[in-house]
Design a protein around this motif. Structure first.
Motif, PDB file in Angstrom:
ATOM      1  N   ASP A  98     -34.573  17.603   9.457  1.00  0.00           N
ATOM      2  CA  ASP A  98     -35.252  17.268   8.241  1.00  0.00           C
ATOM      3  C   ASP A  98     -36.668  16.883   8.310  1.00  0.00           C
ATOM      4  O   ASP A  98     -37.535  16.155   9.350  1.00  0.00           O
ATOM      5  CB  ASP A  98     -34.533  15.305   9.853  1.00  0.00           C
ATOM      6  N   TRP A  99     -36.320  17.157   6.807  1.00  0.00           N
ATOM      7  CA  TRP A  99     -38.264  17.117   6.489  1.00  0.00           C
ATOM      8  C   TRP A  99     -39.088  15.642   6.519  1.00  0.00           C
ATOM      9  O   TRP A  99     -40.301  15.523   6.216  1.00  0.00           O
ATOM     10  CB  TRP A  99     -38.482  17.621   5.612  1.00  0.00           C
ATOM     11  N   ILE A 100     -38.382  14.267   6.478  1.00  0.00           N
ATOM     12  CA  ILE A 100     -39.054  13.093   6.401  1.00  0.00           C
ATOM     13  C   ILE A 100     -38.804  12.973   7.614  1.00  0.00           C
ATOM     14  O   ILE A 100     -39.811  12.308   8.018  1.00  0.00           O
ATOM     15  CB  ILE A 100     -37.304  12.423   5.362  1.00  0.00           C
ATOM     16  N   GLY A 101     -37.673  12.613   8.709  1.00  0.00           N
ATOM     17  CA  GLY A 101     -37.872  11.921   9.812  1.00  0.00           C
ATOM     18  C   GLY A 101     -38.024  13.238  10.753  1.00  0.00           C
ATOM     19  O   GLY A 101     -38.593  12.043  11.941  1.00  0.00           O
ATOM     20  N   ARG A 102     -38.564  13.979  10.690  1.00  0.00           N
ATOM     21  CA  ARG A 102     -38.891  15.018  11.328  1.00  0.00           C
ATOM     22  C   ARG A 102     -38.206  14.888  12.567  1.00  0.00           C
ATOM     23  O   ARG A 102     -38.765  15.364  13.545  1.00  0.00           O
ATOM     24  CB  ARG A 102     -40.679  14.500  11.489  1.00  0.00           C
ATOM     25  N   ASN A 103     -36.374  15.323  12.208  1.00  0.00           N
ATOM     26  CA  ASN A 103     -36.262  16.529  13.515  1.00  0.00           C
ATOM     27  C   ASN A 103     -35.352  16.790  13.611  1.00  0.00           C
ATOM     28  O   ASN A 103     -35.471  17.554  12.019  1.00  0.00           O
ATOM     29  CB  ASN A 103     -35.210  14.270  13.798  1.00  0.00           C
ATOM     30  N   ILE A 104     -35.001  17.685  14.580  1.00  0.00           N
ATOM     31  CA  ILE A 104     -34.212  18.990  13.517  1.00  0.00           C
ATOM     32  C   ILE A 104     -33.102  18.778  14.554  1.00  0.00           C
ATOM     33  O   ILE A 104     -32.463  17.702  15.709  1.00  0.00           O
ATOM     34  CB  ILE A 104     -33.812  19.875  14.874  1.00  0.00           C
ATOM     35  N   TYR A 105     -31.793  18.462  13.345  1.00  0.00           N
ATOM     36  CA  TYR A 105     -30.363  18.042  13.956  1.00  0.00           C
ATOM     37  C   TYR A 105     -29.575  19.450  13.523  1.00  0.00           C
ATOM     38  O   TYR A 105     -29.436  20.389  13.470  1.00  0.00           O
ATOM     39  CB  TYR A 105     -29.300  17.036  12.596  1.00  0.00           C
ATOM     40  N   PHE A 106     -27.837  19.277  14.866  1.00  0.00           N
ATOM     41  CA  PHE A 106     -26.916  20.740  14.511  1.00  0.00           C
ATOM     42  C   PHE A 106     -25.697  19.954  15.354  1.00  0.00           C
ATOM     43  O   PHE A 106     -25.642  18.646  15.905  1.00  0.00           O
ATOM     44  CB  PHE A 106     -27.709  21.828  15.821  1.00  0.00           C
ATOM     45  N   ALA A 107     -25.096  20.855  15.031  1.00  0.00           N
ATOM     46  CA  ALA A 107     -23.557  20.587  15.772  1.00  0.00           C
ATOM     47  C   ALA A 107     -23.074  21.210  16.519  1.00  0.00           C
ATOM     48  O   ALA A 107     -23.894  22.610  16.383  1.00  0.00           O
ATOM     49  CB  ALA A 107     -22.737  20.575  14.365  1.00  0.00           C
ATOM     50  N   GLU A 108     -22.131  20.992  17.486  1.00  0.00           N
ATOM     51  CA  GLU A 108     -21.504  21.743  18.316  1.00  0.00           C
ATOM     52  C   GLU A 108     -19.556  22.010  17.529  1.00  0.00           C
ATOM     53  O   GLU A 108     -19.387  21.589  17.378  1.00  0.00           O
ATOM     54  CB  GLU A 108     -21.324  21.106  19.346  1.00  0.00           C
ATOM     55  N   ILE A 109     -19.707  23.438  17.594  1.00  0.00           N
ATOM     56  CA  ILE A 109     -19.041  23.665  17.265  1.00  0.00           C
ATOM     57  C   ILE A 109     -17.204  23.065  17.298  1.00  0.00           C
ATOM     58  O   ILE A 109     -15.963  23.566  16.575  1.00  0.00           O
ATOM     59  CB  ILE A 109     -18.700  25.346  16.266  1.00  0.00           C
ATOM     60  N   PHE A 110     -17.184  23.117  18.954  1.00  0.00           N
ATOM     61  CA  PHE A 110     -15.843  23.409  19.579  1.00  0.00           C
ATOM     62  C   PHE A 110     -15.248  21.657  20.099  1.00  0.00           C
ATOM     63  O   PHE A 110     -14.914  21.130  19.690  1.00  0.00           O
ATOM     64  CB  PHE A 110     -16.272  23.447  20.747  1.00  0.00           C
ATOM     65  N   THR A 111     -16.912  20.999  20.320  1.00  0.00           N
ATOM     66  CA  THR A 111     -16.799  19.242  20.336  1.00  0.00           C
ATOM     67  C   THR A 111     -16.707  18.333  19.200  1.00  0.00           C
ATOM     68  O   THR A 111     -16.617  17.367  18.731  1.00  0.00           O
ATOM     69  CB  THR A 111     -17.108  18.692  20.889  1.00  0.00           C
ATOM     70  N   GLY A 112     -17.473  18.974  17.627  1.00  0.00           N
ATOM     71  CA  GLY A 112     -17.532  18.352  16.797  1.00  0.00           C
ATOM     72  C   GLY A 112     -18.550  17.518  16.578  1.00  0.00           C
ATOM     73  O   GLY A 112     -19.186  16.947  15.766  1.00  0.00           O
ATOM     74  N   ASN A 113     -19.604  17.573  17.803  1.00  0.00           N
ATOM     75  CA  ASN A 113     -20.529  16.418  18.007  1.00  0.00           C
ATOM     76  C   ASN A 113     -21.722  16.817  17.404  1.00  0.00           C
ATOM     77  O   ASN A 113     -22.463  18.021  17.122  1.00  0.00           O
ATOM     78  CB  ASN A 113     -20.960  16.397  19.521  1.00  0.00           C
ATOM     79  N   ILE A 114     -22.567  16.047  16.632  1.00  0.00           N
ATOM     80  CA  ILE A 114     -23.772  15.859  16.201  1.00  0.00           C
ATOM     81  C   ILE A 114     -24.474  15.336  16.742  1.00  0.00           C
ATOM     82  O   ILE A 114     -24.726  14.518  16.915  1.00  0.00           O
ATOM     83  CB  ILE A 114     -23.259  15.511  14.240  1.00  0.00           C
ATOM     84  N   CYS A 115     -25.659  16.797  17.280  1.00  0.00           N
ATOM     85  CA  CYS A 115     -26.703  15.963  17.772  1.00  0.00           C
ATOM     86  C   CYS A 115     -28.405  15.993  17.045  1.00  0.00           C
ATOM     87  O   CYS A 115     -28.512  16.920  16.486  1.00  0.00           O
ATOM     88  CB  CYS A 115     -26.424  16.889  19.163  1.00  0.00           C
ATOM     89  N   LYS A 116     -29.348  14.653  17.743  1.00  0.00           N
ATOM     90  CA  LYS A 116     -30.476  14.759  16.976  1.00  0.00           C
ATOM     91  C   LYS A 116     -31.114  15.702  18.695  1.00  0.00           C
ATOM     92  O   LYS A 116     -31.160  15.528  19.439  1.00  0.00           O
ATOM     93  CB  LYS A 116     -31.070  13.923  16.873  1.00  0.00           C
ATOM     94  N   LEU A 117     -32.529  16.937  17.560  1.00  0.00           N
ATOM     95  CA  LEU A 117     -33.483  17.171  18.497  1.00  0.00           C
ATOM     96  C   LEU A 117     -34.860  16.608  18.067  1.00  0.00           C
ATOM     97  O   LEU A 117     -34.813  17.025  16.571  1.00  0.00           O
ATOM     98  CB  LEU A 117     -33.190  18.509  18.922  1.00  0.00           C
TER      99      LEU A 117
END
Length: 118
Positions: A98-117
């Motif tokens: 996220d070049w505006i908010g300066r976060n990194i997002y990713f998904a976990e394939i088995f649970t479908g969770n979207i996480c912010k790093l």
């Protein structure tokens, strides 16, 4: 990947970044023909680029790595099992910077969770 100045004009030549098997490959799009630049990795499941800090982020083997665009300063910044953070996940996918908010997002394939790093 295009770096913009504060007025939205292109500062650098546009490049295409592709993650393939054990390589990150970049290609200069400003030329009709160019030789690809490659960076060896341990595997690439997902990849994105941070234009501001000129870093490549890629997911590989349940970890997220950061590396400079020239291939130097590779660092693991996230590990799913017993590493920097542990969400109990098993496979990372769909990495995005996220070049505006300066976060990194990713998904976990088995649970479908979207996480912010960060």
């Amino acid at each position: 990947m295009v770096k913009l100045d504060r007025y939205g004009s292109c500062v650098r030549k546009p490049k295409l970044l592709v993650g393939m098997s054990n390589l990150l490959v970049s290609l200069d799009l400003s030329k009709s023909f160019s030789t690809p630049e490659t960076i060896r990795t341990e595997g690439v499941d997902s990849v994105d680029f941070d234009q501001i800090n000129e870093h490549i982020y890629y997911a590989s083997n349940n970890a997220i790595y950061r590396i400079k665009f020239d291939g130097t300063e590779r660092k693991r910044i996230f590990q799913t099992e017993g590493g920097v953070l542990d969400y109990g996940m098993s496979m990372l996918t769909d990495l995005s910077v996220d070049w505006i908010g300066r976060n990194i997002y990713f998904a976990e394939i088995f649970t479908g969770n979207i996480c912010k790093l960060f």
